[in-house]
Motif scaffolding. Sequence first.
Motif: not given
Length: 352
Positions: A224-229, A299-301, A304-311
């Motif tokens: 979840i902290k990695l925005n993997i829902g 996407a937001a999950v 507490s964890y909003a949408a974000a971009t990960y490179t």
Amino acid sequence: MMKKTAIALGIAAMAFGAQAAEVFKNDDTSVEVNIDLQFYNFNVVESTTVSARNYLLGRGSQIQLKASKIIDADLTVFGQFEADPDPVGDNATFLTDDIKFGLKSKTWGTLQVGSFDTYMEDELAEIVGSFLVTQGTSKFGMGTEMTVGNDGRHIMYSHKVGDFAFGLDYTQSSDAATSATDTSNAFAYTGSYTIGGLKLVAGASTIARYTSDTYLATTDSTLIKLNIGLYREAKGFGASYTLDSGLGKTRFAALTGTNLSYSATAAYDNLTTTYNNFSVNHTYGPWQVGYIGGVREAAAVSSSYAAATYTENAVQVVYDLGKGARLYAASANLGSSTGLGNSTEVGFLMSF
């Protein structure tokens, strides 16, 4: 998450030579044993509140038993059993991996049942990382893999006609423990076309909402902290090209895909996560050098964890010692502002 699967082992075998022990063979029956022993030092940021930790691990070691019997000139029955012990662990749990049984026809294709990766995962989701021999942990890998489906309670039909190949997957999911939730089975459809060194792959899947036996959705707090829902659908397109020259063999691969989220909370339901990944892997003599890069628009999950971009960026270097023995080193940055999931890995792999 990116992990070693049958396709990863297949690509590695192409580069370094397959290792196998044939224990029995006659005119119509074959039994084969394959063993991978892997030991590595893994340093990883696995918590946003704790410094990087160091582990000596053996996950990825595997015992594989294959058997086949020829019924007639067209039809073969086959079976496969895999077990994944951790030889470094103290009384480590002896886990099963792929287990499958099926019929293979030269004319009509292959039908198999059991627990194994979907055709879409092997052919599409892992197309950019299929050269990896790294292991890491179940939560972290060299890159974030698009989710395409479950492994268990699985039926797959696949066939190859000339340069075109395809796979159809069905996985059955149990209901959740309460009657308030619905049955959610899964289907995946994947096709590929190969011409020379170029391979094109496309696929789409609906994803079973619950795991086969535990009645649980994905709730791992680290993921979840990695925005993997939890996802309901996946779609993607991939391509690879292999260039063979006097300077060695170079394989380029690319993937663009999407996951559509599932959530009981309307604000986080039907949201799209996108993956755009690229890799290059070069083999020259005993050396193999590989790179994976990508951008994940998550996407937001939850609130507490909003949408974000990960490179994300990762590199791997492998040296083939011969006779199935390899030394390797790898490093990954998963693009989190907290460094979560960033890792280095140095190890040894021996295949029998």
